[in-house]
Design a protein around this motif. Structure first.
Motif, PDB file in Angstrom:
ATOM      1  N   ALA A 127      24.494 -22.585  30.588  1.00  0.00           N
ATOM      2  CA  ALA A 127      24.044 -21.118  30.905  1.00  0.00           C
ATOM      3  C   ALA A 127      23.594 -20.532  29.590  1.00  0.00           C
ATOM      4  N   GLU A 128      22.366 -19.819  29.649  1.00  0.00           N
ATOM      5  CA  GLU A 128      21.778 -18.847  28.829  1.00  0.00           C
ATOM      6  C   GLU A 128      22.597 -17.561  29.080  1.00  0.00           C
ATOM      7  N   ARG A 129      23.403 -16.991  28.303  1.00  0.00           N
ATOM      8  CA  ARG A 129      24.047 -15.755  28.279  1.00  0.00           C
ATOM      9  C   ARG A 129      23.332 -14.551  27.844  1.00  0.00           C
ATOM     10  N   ILE A 130      22.934 -13.573  28.879  1.00  0.00           N
ATOM     11  CA  ILE A 130      22.238 -12.401  28.104  1.00  0.00           C
ATOM     12  C   ILE A 130      23.104 -10.999  28.634  1.00  0.00           C
ATOM     13  N   ALA A 131      23.558 -10.372  27.484  1.00  0.00           N
ATOM     14  CA  ALA A 131      24.317  -9.095  27.935  1.00  0.00           C
ATOM     15  C   ALA A 131      23.288  -8.169  28.144  1.00  0.00           C
ATOM     16  N   ILE A 132      23.550  -7.382  29.552  1.00  0.00           N
ATOM     17  CA  ILE A 132      22.935  -6.218  30.118  1.00  0.00           C
ATOM     18  C   ILE A 132      23.885  -5.132  30.072  1.00  0.00           C
ATOM     19  N   SER A 133      23.148  -3.850  30.149  1.00  0.00           N
ATOM     20  CA  SER A 133      23.887  -2.701  30.020  1.00  0.00           C
ATOM     21  C   SER A 133      23.811  -2.034  31.487  1.00  0.00           C
ATOM     22  N   GLY A 134      23.205  -2.438  32.346  1.00  0.00           N
ATOM     23  CA  GLY A 134      23.047  -2.059  33.715  1.00  0.00           C
ATOM     24  C   GLY A 134      21.634  -2.051  34.182  1.00  0.00           C
ATOM     25  N   GLY A 135      21.465  -1.792  35.554  1.00  0.00           N
ATOM     26  CA  GLY A 135      19.979  -1.642  35.934  1.00  0.00           C
ATOM     27  C   GLY A 135      20.095  -2.131  37.710  1.00  0.00           C
ATOM     28  N   PHE A 136      18.791  -2.791  37.951  1.00  0.00           N
ATOM     29  CA  PHE A 136      18.766  -3.052  39.129  1.00  0.00           C
ATOM     30  C   PHE A 136      18.260  -4.562  39.426  1.00  0.00           C
ATOM     31  N   ALA A 137      18.589  -5.035  40.479  1.00  0.00           N
ATOM     32  CA  ALA A 137      18.300  -6.465  40.712  1.00  0.00           C
ATOM     33  C   ALA A 137      17.396  -6.477  41.995  1.00  0.00           C
ATOM     34  N   GLU A 138      16.293  -7.191  42.181  1.00  0.00           N
ATOM     35  CA  GLU A 138      15.605  -7.346  43.463  1.00  0.00           C
ATOM     36  C   GLU A 138      15.191  -8.753  43.777  1.00  0.00           C
ATOM     37  N   ILE A 171      14.728  -8.655  37.456  1.00  0.00           N
ATOM     38  CA  ILE A 171      15.892  -7.585  37.173  1.00  0.00           C
ATOM     39  C   ILE A 171      15.239  -6.759  36.190  1.00  0.00           C
ATOM     40  N   LEU A 172      15.586  -5.290  36.421  1.00  0.00           N
ATOM     41  CA  LEU A 172      15.223  -4.207  35.619  1.00  0.00           C
ATOM     42  C   LEU A 172      16.421  -3.766  34.946  1.00  0.00           C
ATOM     43  N   ALA A 173      16.575  -4.050  33.476  1.00  0.00           N
ATOM     44  CA  ALA A 173      17.734  -3.625  32.966  1.00  0.00           C
ATOM     45  C   ALA A 173      17.614  -2.672  32.081  1.00  0.00           C
ATOM     46  N   GLU A 174      18.301  -1.830  31.915  1.00  0.00           N
ATOM     47  CA  GLU A 174      18.383  -0.765  30.861  1.00  0.00           C
ATOM     48  C   GLU A 174      18.415  -1.204  29.462  1.00  0.00           C
ATOM     49  N   SER A 175      19.148  -2.248  29.084  1.00  0.00           N
ATOM     50  CA  SER A 175      19.136  -3.018  27.834  1.00  0.00           C
ATOM     51  C   SER A 175      19.458  -4.467  28.160  1.00  0.00           C
ATOM     52  N   ALA A 176      19.012  -5.490  27.352  1.00  0.00           N
ATOM     53  CA  ALA A 176      19.307  -6.721  27.445  1.00  0.00           C
ATOM     54  C   ALA A 176      19.392  -7.335  26.005  1.00  0.00           C
ATOM     55  N   THR A 177      20.488  -8.047  25.652  1.00  0.00           N
ATOM     56  CA  THR A 177      20.575  -8.870  24.402  1.00  0.00           C
ATOM     57  C   THR A 177      21.128  -9.910  24.549  1.00  0.00           C
ATOM     58  N   PRO A 178      20.365 -11.243  23.902  1.00  0.00           N
ATOM     59  CA  PRO A 178      20.981 -12.520  24.166  1.00  0.00           C
ATOM     60  C   PRO A 178      22.213 -12.785  23.278  1.00  0.00           C
ATOM     61  N   VAL A 179      23.260 -13.379  23.960  1.00  0.00           N
ATOM     62  CA  VAL A 179      24.628 -13.640  23.551  1.00  0.00           C
ATOM     63  C   VAL A 179      24.633 -14.842  22.693  1.00  0.00           C
ATOM     64  N   THR A 180      25.230 -14.634  21.625  1.00  0.00           N
ATOM     65  CA  THR A 180      25.023 -15.869  20.638  1.00  0.00           C
ATOM     66  C   THR A 180      26.576 -16.450  20.667  1.00  0.00           C
ATOM     67  N   ALA A 181      26.597 -17.690  20.744  1.00  0.00           N
ATOM     68  CA  ALA A 181      28.030 -18.525  20.405  1.00  0.00           C
ATOM     69  C   ALA A 181      28.722 -18.316  19.211  1.00  0.00           C
ATOM     70  N   HIS A 182      29.696 -18.143  18.959  1.00  0.00           N
ATOM     71  CA  HIS A 182      30.370 -18.033  17.784  1.00  0.00           C
ATOM     72  C   HIS A 182      31.146 -19.155  17.047  1.00  0.00           C
TER      73      HIS A 182
END
Length: 91
Positions: A61-72, A80-91
């Protein structure tokens, strides 16, 4: 080959990701839900969390952190209309 889902992830600033994928797992406010091609139409609000985007059925899975929004989900796919979105990187 299984049908692909058309997926668009949009923030207020730009189109973040667009393309055909196998499945997306979304953190809905009523619980996580998975969307595959052919899913029934609906709309949901999204809580802060991570999207899991699967390009292939057995792939990672590609993981993307989102802070909320709507999905249709409609006949065209998942948007997906996201308030903000940032790719999650593996540590």
């Amino acid at each position: 080959m299984a049908a692909k889902l058309n997926f668009d992830l949009v923030s207020p600033e730009r189109l973040i990701r667009s393309g055909a994928v196998h499945m997306v797992v979304v953190p809905g406010t009523e619980g996580d839900f998975g969307v595959l091609a052919g899913h029934a139409p609906f709309m949901s609000t999204i809580r802060p969390g991570e999207l899991a985007v699967y390009a292939e059925a057995n792939g990672p899975a590609e993981r993307i952190a989102i802070s909320g929004g709507f999905a249709e989900v409609n006949e065209k796919g998942l948007t997906i209309l996201a308030e903000s979105a940032t790719p999650v990187t593996a540590h």
